[in-house]
Design a protein around this motif. Structure first.
Motif, PDB file in Angstrom:
ATOM      1  N   ASN A   1      34.739  41.820   2.796  1.00 41.35           N
ATOM      2  CA  ASN A   1      34.453  43.725   2.837  1.00 41.35           C
ATOM      3  C   ASN A   1      32.169  43.526   1.762  1.00 41.35           C
ATOM      4  O   ASN A   1      31.946  44.027   2.627  1.00 41.35           O
ATOM      5  CB  ASN A   1      34.149  44.470   1.980  1.00 41.35           C
TER       6      ASN A   1
ATOM      7  N   ASP B   1      30.359  39.946   1.978  1.00 43.60           N
ATOM      8  CA  ASP B   1      30.163  38.816   3.157  1.00 43.60           C
ATOM      9  C   ASP B   1      30.113  39.548   4.665  1.00 43.60           C
ATOM     10  O   ASP B   1      30.793  39.262   4.909  1.00 43.60           O
ATOM     11  CB  ASP B   1      30.460  37.589   3.060  1.00 43.60           C
ATOM     12  N   THR B   2      29.107  40.697   4.978  1.00 45.70           N
ATOM     13  CA  THR B   2      29.663  40.894   6.236  1.00 45.70           C
ATOM     14  C   THR B   2      28.935  39.525   7.266  1.00 45.70           C
ATOM     15  O   THR B   2      28.789  40.382   8.431  1.00 45.70           O
ATOM     16  CB  THR B   2      27.803  41.806   6.303  1.00 45.70           C
TER      17      THR B   2
ATOM     18  N   VAL C   1      32.812  37.714   9.745  1.00 44.72           N
ATOM     19  CA  VAL C   1      33.533  38.446  11.298  1.00 44.72           C
ATOM     20  C   VAL C   1      35.445  38.121  11.775  1.00 44.72           C
ATOM     21  O   VAL C   1      35.059  37.207  12.257  1.00 44.72           O
ATOM     22  CB  VAL C   1      32.544  39.353  11.904  1.00 44.72           C
TER      23      VAL C   1
END
Length: 210
Positions: A114, A116-117, A120
């Motif tokens: 949540n 560390d954008t 993915v």
């Protein structure tokens, strides 16, 4: 006297200008990451403020055990902290059939994905808080690590060996690339408590990010 006053004023102006320049540099660096997070890491007492020097001391075998999950809980209880993750790093041999690799392992709490954008999910999912608390033997693989172990085959749902223990692959990350000498795509992620209790035999942390 006038000459002395003039020099004094000039020095004050120079010092203030230099201070503003340094302040601008620091704020610019913070803005490049975002100004709403803080990183807490352990520090070897004998080192200076240089993070690289500190990291080298830790890599050389110095162990600091004073940062714990209790500290993380206290920080998360603060009104102005909305989320955080805790972690340690280690290495372990990951194997599937005849393929083996020894990647860097990020053992972090579930909220890592949540915060560390850049992380993915491409296939599957990240592990949950419940899985972390239960020290579940699950793993999420970087894209390059997945390709090394599985090639073109699907990885999610498969059982692998991590340090001789059976783990289930539950997720694979999108390709992210490298930062400096650090390749995100080679990393494996496992629950923090799994690493602490079942692999490393520790109860301390190396960092908290919130």
């Amino acid at each position: 006297t006038i000459f002395g006053i003039t020099i004094g004023i000039a020095v004050v102006i120079i010092v203030l200008s230099a201070g503003n320049g340094v302040k601008g540099l620091v704020l610019g660096e913070l803005d490049s990451f975002g100004s709403d997070w803080v990183n807490i890491e352990v520090k070897v007492p004998s080192t200076g403020r240089n993070s690289l020097e500190n990291a080298q001391s830790i890599a050389g075998g110095v162990t600091i055990t004073t940062l714990t999950l209790d500290d993380a809980d206290d920080i998360l209880a603060l009104d102005n902290v909305t989320d955080m993750y805790d972690g340690v790093t280690t290495q372990a041999v990951f194997s599937y059939k005849t393929e083996k690799e020894q990647p860097p392992v990020f053992a972090v709490t579930a909220s890592y994905v949540n915060i560390d954008t850049g992380t993915v999910i491409e296939d599957g999912r990240f592990y949950t808080n419940d899985e972390d608390r239960a020290a579940a033997q699950v793993a999420v693989l970087g894209s390059e690590l997945k390709n090394t172990l599985f090639g073109n085959d699907d990885a999610v749902g498969k059982s692998i060996k991590v340090g001789g223990k059976s783990f289930r692959v539950i997720g694979v990350l999108e390709e992210r690339g490298s930062t400096g000498f650090f390749n995100y795509d080679e990393i494996a992620y496992i629950p923090l408590r799994t690493a602490q209790k079942k692999m490393m035999g520790i109860d301390h942390l190396l960092w908290i990010v919130g």
